[in-house]
Scaffold this active site. Structure first.
Site, short mmCIF file in Angstrom:
data_model
loop_
_atom_site.label_atom_id
_atom_site.label_comp_id
_atom_site.label_asym_id
_atom_site.label_seq_id
_atom_site.Cartn_x
_atom_site.Cartn_y
_atom_site.Cartn_z
CB CYS A 146 -1.03 -7.65 5.41
SG CYS A 146 -1.81 -5.93 5.42
CB CYS B 283 10.68 -2.00 -3.97
SG CYS B 283 11.79 -0.73 -2.85
#
Ligand code: FE
Length: 144
Positions: A62, A134
């Site tokens: 992240c 995605c």
């Protein structure tokens, strides 16, 4: 007494594993583009990001908090212009939520640690899961 200690443990655990920051703090730490996607659920332009065509072996984490999210082994060529994976690195680090914006029913993908917006998951992915995560490049950092 035991029950009390147990509750404290849960509390401490949550404090360590979840990240909560004010919008102002996120604005300071992230670039404008990262802020718009991670914190405001925006979407980067396809084929514009750093990783849609990245073929190196490593781990995608992240960009907001460093939480490991996807392994390069599960990345596949989707042709969409966004990095695409058929599964997350584990069930704990990534979470999903129903997203009814844009008059479409989609499933949003979030970092479970900082709740940063990553992208969406669709049912038209390859084997073995049939899923297509995605993900915006800008929500990710790559570690090889
Ligand atoms: Fe995060």
């Amino acid at each position: 007494m035991l029950r009390f200690i147990f509750m404290i443990n849960i509390y401490q655990d949550n404090m360590e594993t979840k990240i909560k920051k004010t919008e102002k703090k996120w604005r300071e730490e992230l670039s404008e583009e990262q802020f718009q996607v991670l914190r405001k659920k925006g979407t980067e332009r396809p084929f514009s990001g750093e990783y849609w065509n990245n073929k190196k072996k490593g781990t995608y984490v992240c960009a907001g908090c460093g939480n490991p999210l996807f392994d390069s082994e599960t990345k596949f060529k989707s042709g969409t212009g966004w990095p695409s994976f058929y599964k997350p690195i584990n069930d704990e680090n990534v979470e999903t939520e129903e997203d009814k914006s844009l008059r479409m029913k989609r499933t949003e993908v979030l970092c479970s640690k900082c709740k940063g917006h990553l992208g969406h998951v669709f049912n038209d992915g390859p084997k073995p899961t049939g899923l297509r995560y995605c993900i915006n490049s800008i929500s990710l950092d790559f570690k090889d």
